[in-house]
Design a protein around this motif. Structure first.
Motif: not given
Ligand SMILES: Cc1cc2nc3c(=O)[nH]c(=O)nc-3n(C[C@H](O)[C@H](O)[C@H](O)COP(=O)(O)OP(=O)(O)OC[C@H]3O[C@@H](n4cnc5c(N)ncnc54)[C@H](O)[C@@H]3O)c2cc1C
Length: 422
Positions: A403, A351, A398
């Motif tokens: 993230l 992420a 995301g």
């Protein structure tokens, strides 16, 4: 005096040491990206959402041509983990260089097949063969919340968000009710879905600490009780169809579930880590595409009595974004390498890679457009489309701030266990 020879480069920039196989794959995919993806991506970008993805539209020409390339997940599966990660980096970034929306359509299109192959279930593999897929994870009331893996990340006292699309497991059957978000890539036209949703196994949706039980189910999208929303109209990534999927009492056999109560957390994490890694490579490709446009334009445009590219301010600006292009690519490959070789990879690290690569990519595209002056704003050049596509990617897979928050959380917990204290 003889000057120093200019540097060795590959299509992807300052790279060396590629194997013959890697060079051949890169050349082939770049050709496909230039000859098929770019023209189709630009055509779809200017079409209305209600016409762009209909049968007979160039969208389907892209998918037919992509399928005939033979670079799907089953092709790369023959390589060892590290070599597969390198090959994926090369292939996916070239697809992103071609068209980021179509690259995601191809990647999301494969998610059900990847899950089917990993399950080893022949029935599921056959169900997905030759079908366009999607990954339905977000819902109207469960966006960022669906990517929260730990109870102590939530507001104190809050339970995990069950969302609007739910599975109830009873005996050999699963009953699915509710709807996905409008953001599901390929959602409005996909033929098969990998659902990533809340599940009730007979004792409610939450565990003892308030986390939501989940499941992954491979579902053909022509079953009774399934309906679709309209393709979404949006600012960028217009070559990528997105839309809701509605489920009204849809019954499927339990054997179509590829992740249930106990193995769901790790399978969910790995599917998301795969998506985050792919998004990093796509950002690397898109950033390079924008940079190359600015590089070529400044080598043609004259202002201040010289080519823009011969003015030192321009060279500084090109140097700044050129270095970022290399850094984005390096970060994407680092994330891919770690994820494929680590004994315990983590989606909060992928992420972070996604957020870093995509945020830096946006600064590259923005400055590349600035180097075009007013012409950058017109539809005469593709740079304005790249900026719109890049903008969508700050939220896709995301939202970037969230993230990085997750990555920060992960590092604080590792530190409590001793990491980074020596
Ligand atoms: C191009 C594109 C492709 C996509 N493809 C798919 C797909 O294939 N499948 C799929 O399932 N979904 C897909 N999505 C959905 C995507 O994953 C979500 O849009 C994303 O996770 C953000 O969710 P949201 O839009 O509901 O925003 P929200 O979660 O509502 O966030 C809104 C704002 O609130 C902030 N926020 C949220 N939670 C918190 C918090 N706890 N603390 C502080 N601030 C917070 C966020 O940072 C954000 O700025 C796609 C989206 C895009 C744009």
């Amino acid at each position: 005096m003889v000057g120093l020879a200019l540097a060795h480069t590959e299509l992807s920039g300052f790279d060396a040491g590629f194997s013959a196989e890697e060079l051949s794959a890169q050349g082939g995919v770049t050709r496909f990206a230039a000859e098929v993806m770019r023209p189709i991506g630009r055509e779809l970008d200017r079409m209305t959402p209600d016409t762009a993805y209909q049968k007979g539209s160039p969208f389907w020409d892209f998918h037919r041509a992509f399928a005939s390339l033979g670079i799907g997940s089953d092709a790369i599966g023959a390589l060892d983990a590290r070599a597969a990660a390198r090959m994926e980096a090369i292939v996916i970034s070239e697809l992103g260089w071609g068209d980021a929306g179509l690259a995601v359509s191809a990647g999301a299109g494969e998610m059900p097949m990847r899950a089917a192959l990993a399950s080893g279930e022949r029935e599921l593999v056959e169900m997905c063969t030759g079908k366009l897929g999607c990954w339905a994870a977000t819902q109207p009331d469960r966006g960022s919340d669906g990517l929260m893996l730990y109870a102590d990340e939530r507001h104190p006292g809050a339970k995990g968000n069950v969302g609007n699309l739910r599975a109830k497991f009873a005996g050999d059957e699963i009953v699915i009710n509710g709807q996905s978000s409008a953001w599901v890539s390929n959602g409005c036209i996909a033929e098969v879905a990998l659902l990533d949703i809340a599940a009730d196994y007979g004792d409610g949706f939450h565990d003892e600490v308030g986390n939501v039980h989940g499941c992954n189910i491979v579902v053909p999208l022509d079953l009774p009780g399934i309906a679709r929303g309209k393709p979404l109209a949006k600012i960028g990534k217009r070559a990528l169809p997105q839309g809701e999927i509605y489920f009204d009492g849809v019954r499927v056999p339990r054997r179509w579930a590829v992740a249930t109560r106990d193995d769901y957390p790790i399978k969910h994490a790995m599917a998301w880590a795969h998506a985050g890694t792919a998004m990093s490579h796509i950002a690397a490709g898109l950033a390079r595409a924008a940079f190359e446009l600015a590089l070529s334009y400044t080598n043609q445009r004259r202002q201040g009595g010289a080519l823009l590219a011969d003015l030192q301010l321009t060279q500084f600006r090109l140097g700044t974004i050129g270095a970022k292009v290399e850094a984005i690519k390096a970060m994407a490959r680092h994330v891919a390498d770690y994820t494929s070789t680590s004994p315990q990879p983590h989606p909060y690290f992928t992420a972070a890679g996604k957020a870093f690569c995509n945020a830096e990519m946006l600064t590259v595209v923005n400055e590349a457009l600035q180097l075009f002056g007013g012409l950058g704003l017109t539809q005469e050049y593709p740079i304005e489309k790249l900026l719109r596509d890049a903008r969508a990617m700050q939220i896709e897979d995301g939202e970037n701030n969230l993230l990085l928050m997750h990555f920060g959380f992960l590092m604080t917990r590792l530190n409590r266990e001793g990491w980074g204290r020596k």
